[in-house]
Design an enzyme around this catalytic site. Structure first.
Site, PDB file in Angstrom:
ATOM      1  CE1 TYR A   9      -7.008   1.047  -9.044  1.00 45.20           C
ATOM      2  CE2 TYR A   9      -8.454  -0.639  -9.946  1.00 45.20           C
ATOM      3  CZ  TYR A   9      -7.717  -0.131  -8.892  1.00 45.20           C
ATOM      4  OH  TYR A   9      -7.678  -0.796  -7.697  1.00 45.20           O
ATOM      5  CE  LYS A  32       2.156   6.464   2.524  1.00 45.10           C
ATOM      6  NZ  LYS A  32       2.175   6.304   3.979  1.00 45.10           N
ATOM      7  CG  ASP A  55       0.044   5.016   6.039  1.00 44.39           C
ATOM      8  OD1 ASP A  55      -0.749   5.976   5.948  1.00 44.39           O
ATOM      9  OD2 ASP A  55       1.272   5.160   6.153  1.00 44.39           O
ATOM     10  CG  ASP A  58     -12.404  -5.966  -1.358  1.00 40.85           C
ATOM     11  OD1 ASP A  58     -13.355  -5.351  -1.882  1.00 40.85           O
ATOM     12  OD2 ASP A  58     -11.838  -6.939  -1.899  1.00 40.85           O
TER      13      ASP A  58
END
Ligand code: NAD
Length: 388
Positions: A167, A216, A249, A279
């Site tokens: 971001y 990850k 994942d 979310d």
């Protein structure tokens, strides 16, 4: 290499050098650190309220009523001040060409905490998200999102790094038009250390026994690899807490696996994974309209719903049917942050009655349910009942 590409590569390399310099300077500034504000010692706590876009002003209008009721005495005595802050609408931001117009930012900085409605971010173009800009400008490095489903034994809290990752340079990528595009992901040592510290401190202070570090790191070896490594260094100061490594994942799958999901307690994640998975977690709780979020820094803090401005609801004339629960949860977190624990407990208790135990008025997001105002009336009436 064709000459036109050589020039583009030279420009991109200069751009990249400038990015490295600013990011390194940011890391060095962070290392000097700042001490967290003690709200119980402030003579007046100034709470800014920003409506934002779409359903934002509707939700903040109702949240303000709740704040007025819960803090009536302190507002009357001047110990708490509620300040309406204008200027964070998409129209004003586009007209000014600023993600957060300078005068609005000054007004926000003159407050101690901010309750913010969602803000629209245009797709494409160069206009940065107001949220990303505010998180950076106010250095709100910890995004804290609780999710609970008591009947399933789910009691999660997410500590998402809020100022770095994909971001921080999201609007400053490189493009060779028609050929390739490249964005950047940044993990700093100081930025990771402070979010890790916040998560482990929360775990310690709340009797949690496990922190899941979610990355990850098998693929993003530098950024996520460092994030995980630094989190484990911080974890060494908390020997009573188990620090576990998970990949994003499989963690995304774990959250929808009822056989194991209630074993997780505290999650510690880089920015993008945290954005996405919270979310998903909110949906498990009952939808994005039910989840609140805190953006915490050492000097400022901003509280909001986790959802966006729901432009389609406005287009369809359903704005007044938006669920204010998300923002009410944010209000509860804000009250805790400013050491108004009694009022936060009262609101949490009322919300439990209104959304889990009694559920006399329910909001569905459309005309089949109650309006935002009717639900707020119900919460206010419940607050009055349980406090009398
Ligand atoms: P959204 O969160 O606005 O909407 C997603 C879905 O959830 C829609 O179906 C919407 O109707 C529903 N919904 C959202 N809030 C609700 C509520 N309180 N009650 C009932 N239903 C609700 O997501 P989006 O459409 O992806 O984003 C719209 C805009 O909001 C975009 O410009 C996006 O950039 C922005 N956004 C802002 C924030 C923020 O300010 N914190 C967060 C996310 C998205």
């Amino acid at each position: 290499m064709e000459q036109q590409f050589e020039q583009q590569i030279d420009r991109a390399t200069a751009h990249f050098r400038a990015l490295l310099e600013t990011q390194l300077a940011r890391q060095i500034r962070m290392e000097s650190g700042e001490r967290a504000k003690d709200f119980s010692k402030l003579a007046t706590v100034r709470i800014g309220i920003c409506g934002g876009d779409g359903i934002g002003p509707i939700l903040t209008r109702e949240a303000r009523r709740v704040l007025n009721a819960l803090l009536a005495d302190e507002i009357a005595s001047g110990r708490i001040e509620l300040r309406e802050i204008e200027g964070l609408t998409i129209e004003n931001r586009l007209a000014r060409g600023e993600a957060v117009p300078a005068d609005t930012l000054d007004a926000i900085k003159a407050c101690d905490v901010l309750l913010k409605g969602p803000t629209t971010t245009p797709k494409g173009g160069t206009m940065e998200s107001a949220n990303v800009a505010l998180r950076r400008e106010l250095d709100l490095y910890a995004n804290v999102r609780p999710v609970s489903v008591p009947e399933e034994g789910i009691d999660w809290i997410f500590y998402r790094e809020n100022t770095e990752g994909e971001y921080v340079l999201g609007s400053q990528g490189i493009e060779i038009p028609g050929k390739l595009a490249m964005d950047f992901k940044v993990t700093t040592d100081a930025g990771t250390r402070r979010i890790a510290r916040a998560a482990f401190e929360y775990a310690r202070q709340n009797g949690k026994t496990r922190v899941a570090i979610v990355t990850k790191a098998n693929i993003m070896k530098k950024t996520d690899g460092n994030f995980s490594g630094i989190c484990h260094e911080v974890a060494a100061d908390y020997p009573e807490i188990e620090a576990e490594d998970w990949y994003i994942d499989i963690m995304t799958a774990n959250l929808v696996n009822p056989a194991i999901r209630n074993r997780f307690q505290v999650f510690l994640l880089p920015n993008l994974y945290g954005d996405i998975i919270t979310d998903e977690a909110a949906q498990i709780q009952g939808g994005v309209g039910t989840a609140g979020s805190a953006n915490i820094g050492d000097r400022y803090a901003m509280f909001e719903a986790i959802h966006g401005s729901a432009p389609r609801m406005i287009e369809e004339g359903l704005g007044e049917y938006a669920n204010p629960s998300s923002l009410f949860k944010a209000v509860e977190m804000m009250l805790r942050h400013i050491s108004r624990t009694k009022q936060a407990d009262l609101l949490a208790h009322a919300m439990r009655i209104c959304t889990e135990e009694e559920c006399r008025v329910t909001v569905t997001g459309d005309r089949s349910g109650a309006t935002c105002t009717a639900f707020a009336d119900y919460v206010l009436e419940t607050i009055r009942k349980i406090s009398s």
